[in-house]
Scaffold this motif. Structure first.
Motif, PDB file in Angstrom:
ATOM      1  N   HIS A 169      66.551  55.541  81.928  1.00 53.95           N
ATOM      2  CA  HIS A 169      67.234  54.914  80.911  1.00 53.95           C
ATOM      3  C   HIS A 169      66.212  55.036  79.482  1.00 53.95           C
ATOM      4  O   HIS A 169      65.294  55.743  79.532  1.00 53.95           O
ATOM      5  N   ASP A 170      67.188  54.586  78.372  1.00 54.88           N
ATOM      6  CA  ASP A 170      66.433  54.822  76.871  1.00 54.88           C
ATOM      7  C   ASP A 170      66.315  56.454  76.627  1.00 54.88           C
ATOM      8  O   ASP A 170      65.612  56.693  75.969  1.00 54.88           O
TER       9      ASP A 170
ATOM     10  N   HIS B 173      61.725  62.261  74.865  1.00 57.63           N
ATOM     11  CA  HIS B 173      62.625  61.112  74.475  1.00 57.63           C
ATOM     12  C   HIS B 173      63.688  61.782  73.656  1.00 57.63           C
ATOM     13  O   HIS B 173      63.485  62.343  72.523  1.00 57.63           O
TER      14      HIS B 173
END
Length: 258
Positions: A131-132, A148
């Motif tokens: 997630h994220d 990320h």
């Protein structure tokens, strides 16, 4: 980033990447982290074992020569044949040893780059999506790097402990350690005090290993929010955005994904 990370709940998918994708990632890693191109270290303790093998083989030669000199003519021929057979056997052993040095485990350990030691070419790279928009890259389920969004590849803290010089170092003073281990971003005063260190020449968004005064290993990894010159000039505010630290939820993960 990994303050509240639960592998059972936050992992959306896990897969083994295609060869073409793996090649692109390997190329990006070598560009972003030049340390990975350096030659890996070969343990010198292997030398005595090689010497020991040579010592075992050496005494066999006189025994072969003595046997035909004292025997009959037929026995001499037999001895010669045996000698030739042993010679061929030794050639095969030498060839096998050479093959192992060129492409076997010994060759990888001695002559390859750091990237080949961390991620051998014969091993597939796994991708675990979380997630994220967090991606974790693994070899044999062991997390090695994470990313990320489309940001830089960042080594895990455990991998950094194996190769401490993989990233440039900054250092915080003793007073900032408790804040780092709680996941807080690092402020400029903690780097610019007597116990801190901030080298010149570091660029904005550069990934750095966060060391702490009096500690041997890095306590965290982060990204500079400004260049080292700008941080020194401002002397206040956030200096390093912390992405992982000792004791966070990624630190607790030994294996993940496929």
């Amino acid at each position: 980033m990994f303050k509240k990370f639960n592998p059972k709940e936050d992992v959306s998918s896990s897969t083994s990447l295609k060869s073409s994708v793996q090649r692109n990632i390997r190329s990006s890693l070598l560009t972003q982290i030049p340390f990975l191109t350096q030659a890996s270290y070969r343990d010198p303790s292997t030398a005595p074992e090689e010497n020991k093998q040579e010592a075992v083989v050496a005494p066999a030669a006189p025994t072969e020569e003595e046997e035909p000199s004292g025997g009959k003519k037929g026995g001499g021929k037999k001895g010669g044949k045996g000698k030739g057979g042993k010679g061929k056997g030794k050639d095969k052993e030498d060839k096998k040893d050479k093959d192992e040095e060129d492409g076997g485990e010994g060759g990888d350990a001695g002559g390859g780059a750091v990237i080949d030691e961390i991620w051998p070419k014969k091993e597939a790279l796994g991708l675990t999506k979380c997630h994220d928009r967090i991606s974790i890259f693994t070899v044999q389920q062991v997390p090695l790097f994470f990313q990320h969004f489309d940001g830089p590849f960042i080594p895990t803290l455990k991998l950094l402990h194996r190769y401490p010089n993989m990233l440039p170092h900054v250092q915080i003073d003793r007073g900032a350690i408790k804040f780092l281990l709680a996941g807080a971003n690092m402020m400029a005063p903690g780097l610019l005090s007597a116990g801190g260190k901030l080298p010149d020449g570091l660029a904005k968004d550069e990934v750095v290993a966060i060391h702490a005064e009096g500690k041997e290993h890095a306590c965290g990894i982060g990204k500079l929010v400004a260049s080292s010159e700008e941080i020194k000039k401002a002397a206040k505010g956030v200096a390093v955005e912390v992405v992982c630290w000792i004791g966070d939820d990624l630190w607790k993960v030994d294996t993940i994904g496929l």
